[in-house]
Design a protein around this motif. Sequence first.
Motif, PDB file in Angstrom:
ATOM      1  N   LEU A 166       0.842  -1.193   0.000  1.00  0.00           N
ATOM      2  CA  LEU A 166       0.000   0.000   0.000  1.00  0.00           C
ATOM      3  C   LEU A 166       0.881   1.248   0.000  1.00  0.00           C
ATOM      4  CD1 LEU A 166      -3.188   0.177   0.256  1.00  0.00           C
ATOM      5  CD2 LEU A 166      -2.742   1.059   2.556  1.00  0.00           C
ATOM      6  N   SER A 167       0.503   2.221  -0.822  1.00  0.00           N
ATOM      7  CA  SER A 167       1.266   3.472  -0.868  1.00  0.00           C
ATOM      8  C   SER A 167       0.473   4.667  -0.353  1.00  0.00           C
ATOM      9  CB  SER A 167       1.739   3.749  -2.299  1.00  0.00           C
ATOM     10  OG  SER A 167       0.634   3.821  -3.186  1.00  0.00           O
ATOM     11  N   GLY A 168      -0.849   4.531  -0.256  1.00  0.00           N
ATOM     12  CA  GLY A 168      -1.657   5.633   0.240  1.00  0.00           C
ATOM     13  C   GLY A 168      -3.095   5.207   0.442  1.00  0.00           C
ATOM     14  N   ALA A 169      -3.820   5.953   1.285  1.00  0.00           N
ATOM     15  CA  ALA A 169      -5.213   5.619   1.552  1.00  0.00           C
ATOM     16  C   ALA A 169      -5.952   6.834   2.086  1.00  0.00           C
ATOM     17  CB  ALA A 169      -5.311   4.479   2.564  1.00  0.00           C
ATOM     18  N   THR A 170      -7.244   6.884   1.792  1.00  0.00           N
ATOM     19  CA  THR A 170      -8.153   7.863   2.383  1.00  0.00           C
ATOM     20  C   THR A 170      -9.310   7.086   2.999  1.00  0.00           C
ATOM     21  OG1 THR A 170      -7.583   9.559   0.742  1.00  0.00           O
ATOM     22  CG2 THR A 170      -9.641   9.850   1.977  1.00  0.00           C
ATOM     23  N   LEU A 171      -9.555   7.304   4.273  1.00  0.00           N
ATOM     24  CA  LEU A 171     -10.583   6.569   5.001  1.00  0.00           C
ATOM     25  C   LEU A 171     -11.660   7.541   5.475  1.00  0.00           C
ATOM     26  CD1 LEU A 171      -8.284   4.348   7.269  1.00  0.00           C
ATOM     27  CD2 LEU A 171      -8.940   3.979   4.889  1.00  0.00           C
ATOM     28  N   GLU A 172     -12.915   7.214   5.200  1.00  0.00           N
ATOM     29  CA  GLU A 172     -14.045   8.046   5.607  1.00  0.00           C
ATOM     30  C   GLU A 172     -14.706   7.446   6.852  1.00  0.00           C
ATOM     31  OE1 GLU A 172     -16.781   9.319   2.571  1.00  0.00           O
ATOM     32  OE2 GLU A 172     -15.280   8.973   1.003  1.00  0.00           O
ATOM     33  N   PHE A 173     -14.691   8.209   7.935  1.00  0.00           N
ATOM     34  CA  PHE A 173     -15.282   7.779   9.200  1.00  0.00           C
ATOM     35  C   PHE A 173     -16.551   8.580   9.468  1.00  0.00           C
ATOM     36  CE2 PHE A 173     -10.965   6.401   9.650  1.00  0.00           C
ATOM     37  CZ  PHE A 173     -10.935   5.393  10.602  1.00  0.00           C
ATOM     38  N   PRO A 174     -17.701   7.923   9.649  1.00  0.00           N
ATOM     39  CA  PRO A 174     -18.872   8.659  10.133  1.00  0.00           C
ATOM     40  C   PRO A 174     -18.533   9.314  11.474  1.00  0.00           C
ATOM     41  CG  PRO A 174     -19.496   6.467   9.385  1.00  0.00           C
ATOM     42  CD  PRO A 174     -17.996   6.498   9.423  1.00  0.00           C
ATOM     43  N   GLU A 175     -19.057  10.492  11.705  1.00  0.00           N
ATOM     44  CA  GLU A 175     -18.676  11.242  12.906  1.00  0.00           C
ATOM     45  C   GLU A 175     -19.076  10.544  14.209  1.00  0.00           C
ATOM     46  OE1 GLU A 175     -22.390  14.365  13.441  1.00  0.00           O
ATOM     47  OE2 GLU A 175     -20.594  15.034  12.380  1.00  0.00           O
ATOM     48  N   ASN A 176     -19.993   9.568  14.117  1.00  0.00           N
ATOM     49  CA  ASN A 176     -20.433   8.845  15.314  1.00  0.00           C
ATOM     50  C   ASN A 176     -19.913   7.411  15.370  1.00  0.00           C
ATOM     51  OD1 ASN A 176     -22.021   8.037  13.118  1.00  0.00           O
ATOM     52  ND2 ASN A 176     -23.762   7.508  14.426  1.00  0.00           N
ATOM     53  N   ARG A 177     -18.909   7.092  14.537  1.00  0.00           N
ATOM     54  CA  ARG A 177     -18.404   5.721  14.495  1.00  0.00           C
ATOM     55  C   ARG A 177     -16.877   5.691  14.600  1.00  0.00           C
ATOM     56  NH1 ARG A 177     -22.774   2.329  15.317  1.00  0.00           N
ATOM     57  NH2 ARG A 177     -24.584   3.199  14.245  1.00  0.00           N
ATOM     58  N   ASP A 178     -16.356   4.536  15.077  1.00  0.00           N
ATOM     59  CA  ASP A 178     -14.912   4.387  15.274  1.00  0.00           C
ATOM     60  C   ASP A 178     -14.211   3.641  14.148  1.00  0.00           C
ATOM     61  OD1 ASP A 178     -14.757   5.698  17.789  1.00  0.00           O
ATOM     62  OD2 ASP A 178     -15.588   3.919  18.754  1.00  0.00           O
ATOM     63  N   THR A 179     -14.962   3.152  13.161  1.00  0.00           N
ATOM     64  CA  THR A 179     -14.362   2.471  12.018  1.00  0.00           C
ATOM     65  C   THR A 179     -14.911   3.087  10.736  1.00  0.00           C
ATOM     66  OG1 THR A 179     -16.073   0.748  12.103  1.00  0.00           O
ATOM     67  CG2 THR A 179     -14.000   0.305  13.260  1.00  0.00           C
ATOM     68  N   PRO A 180     -14.202   2.946   9.609  1.00  0.00           N
ATOM     69  CA  PRO A 180     -14.583   3.652   8.383  1.00  0.00           C
ATOM     70  C   PRO A 180     -15.769   3.036   7.662  1.00  0.00           C
ATOM     71  CG  PRO A 180     -12.605   2.359   8.009  1.00  0.00           C
ATOM     72  CD  PRO A 180     -12.899   2.261   9.476  1.00  0.00           C
ATOM     73  N   ILE A 181     -16.485   3.882   6.952  1.00  0.00           N
ATOM     74  CA  ILE A 181     -17.609   3.448   6.120  1.00  0.00           C
ATOM     75  C   ILE A 181     -17.207   3.391   4.649  1.00  0.00           C
ATOM     76  CG2 ILE A 181     -18.587   5.753   5.632  1.00  0.00           C
ATOM     77  CD1 ILE A 181     -21.378   4.447   6.233  1.00  0.00           C
ATOM     78  N   ALA A 182     -16.071   3.988   4.314  1.00  0.00           N
ATOM     79  CA  ALA A 182     -15.558   3.962   2.944  1.00  0.00           C
ATOM     80  C   ALA A 182     -14.046   4.117   2.977  1.00  0.00           C
ATOM     81  CB  ALA A 182     -16.188   5.064   2.095  1.00  0.00           C
ATOM     82  N   ALA A 183     -13.386   3.622   1.930  1.00  0.00           N
ATOM     83  CA  ALA A 183     -11.929   3.720   1.843  1.00  0.00           C
ATOM     84  C   ALA A 183     -11.493   3.723   0.385  1.00  0.00           C
ATOM     85  CB  ALA A 183     -11.264   2.554   2.574  1.00  0.00           C
ATOM     86  N   ARG A 184     -10.468   4.486   0.097  1.00  0.00           N
ATOM     87  CA  ARG A 184      -9.838   4.517  -1.222  1.00  0.00           C
ATOM     88  C   ARG A 184      -8.364   4.187  -1.025  1.00  0.00           C
ATOM     89  NH1 ARG A 184     -10.728   4.636  -6.883  1.00  0.00           N
ATOM     90  NH2 ARG A 184      -9.010   5.744  -7.866  1.00  0.00           N
ATOM     91  N   LEU A 185      -7.907   3.124  -1.675  1.00  0.00           N
ATOM     92  CA  LEU A 185      -6.537   2.649  -1.493  1.00  0.00           C
ATOM     93  C   LEU A 185      -5.743   2.760  -2.782  1.00  0.00           C
ATOM     94  CD1 LEU A 185      -7.272  -0.701   0.431  1.00  0.00           C
ATOM     95  CD2 LEU A 185      -7.178   1.629   1.351  1.00  0.00           C
ATOM     96  N   GLU A 186      -4.458   3.029  -2.640  1.00  0.00           N
ATOM     97  CA  GLU A 186      -3.520   3.030  -3.765  1.00  0.00           C
ATOM     98  C   GLU A 186      -2.357   2.110  -3.425  1.00  0.00           C
ATOM     99  OE1 GLU A 186      -2.365   7.021  -4.498  1.00  0.00           O
ATOM    100  OE2 GLU A 186      -4.382   7.688  -5.074  1.00  0.00           O
ATOM    101  N   PHE A 187      -1.930   1.328  -4.417  1.00  0.00           N
ATOM    102  CA  PHE A 187      -0.871   0.356  -4.223  1.00  0.00           C
ATOM    103  C   PHE A 187       0.334   0.689  -5.094  1.00  0.00           C
ATOM    104  CE2 PHE A 187      -4.876  -1.673  -3.304  1.00  0.00           C
ATOM    105  CZ  PHE A 187      -4.635  -2.387  -2.142  1.00  0.00           C
ATOM    106  N   ALA A 188       1.517   0.320  -4.601  1.00  0.00           N
ATOM    107  CA  ALA A 188       2.751   0.458  -5.367  1.00  0.00           C
ATOM    108  C   ALA A 188       3.076  -0.878  -6.009  1.00  0.00           C
ATOM    109  CB  ALA A 188       3.887   0.913  -4.459  1.00  0.00           C
ATOM    110  N   ASP A 189       2.990  -0.923  -7.341  1.00  0.00           N
ATOM    111  CA  ASP A 189       3.299  -2.134  -8.086  1.00  0.00           C
ATOM    112  C   ASP A 189       4.740  -2.060  -8.576  1.00  0.00           C
ATOM    113  OD1 ASP A 189       2.454  -4.579  -9.685  1.00  0.00           O
ATOM    114  OD2 ASP A 189       3.127  -3.236 -11.285  1.00  0.00           O
TER     115      ASP A 189
END
Length: 307
Positions: free
Chosen positions: A186-209
Amino acid sequence: MAEKLALVGIGKIARDQHIPAIGANPDWSLEAAVSRHATVEGIDHFETLDALLETRPDITTVSLAIPPQPRFAYAAAALRAGRNVMLEKPPGQSLAECYALEALAKENGVTIFATWHSRHADCVPDLKAWLAERTLKKLTITWKEDVRLWHPGQEWIWEPGGMGVFDPGINALSILTEILPHPVHLSGATLEFPENRDTPIAARLEFADPSGAPMTADFDWRQEGPQTWNIEIDTDRGSARLSLGGERLEIDGALVKQGANHEYANLYARMAALVKAGESDMDLSPMIHVCDAFSLGKRVVTAPFHY
């Protein structure tokens, strides 16, 4: 002679997948269930794992279909009691727990199996073989589903250790790490957390090949309507599309294989082979990507989530 097995956790996944797969495999005999709230007709019932381990020394294997947060304690107790252990995905809530369980299994001379059910979908071996003869140019994962449909009212997935959208997303990562002819990180990630939750509801990942091929994964738990579990691949000699979580494979736009729901049947066949050989399988490569996402990920706060 069939190995005697106990199933711990009698929830939706146990009734939909584990119990039918065990019943259809002559290598296994489902002898007992452990659950505080549910029973399985025709077999012994225990409210605690300790009671099972003490009362049924003849049961050689324990399959854990419980959330990841309490799983370490259950697995460790079974391993120390000399029982083989099968872990529902993800195998734990941290890598340290998983490595500790692997060491315990070795110390006690028993089998441990970290299962990745999507890796055992019907079309995954076909895609792996196809990709092995080609040079990767681009890979895109789109894994979007409705959490209300698949995890109705299950609060544990929003708690620390529950992994949020990575609970389904790790299925895609298990396929990725199986089909690629070489490792990526993995080279990067963006994680979306609902303001009332401790784990993400969405994620965007980028990998280094290593070859520089663009490689991304898009996970989202807010999808309504048709659910999306796709991996699309471009190579130097054609393209492929794996869909339905691994049950459908298209090559250059043409359908080449339509599978069926054999994932858990394949898991229990694999577990039987491991037990007979006295071996273990604790591949943690999908889990490493998830842990790296939490380490590298940029946190974005989104609207609160309510069931």
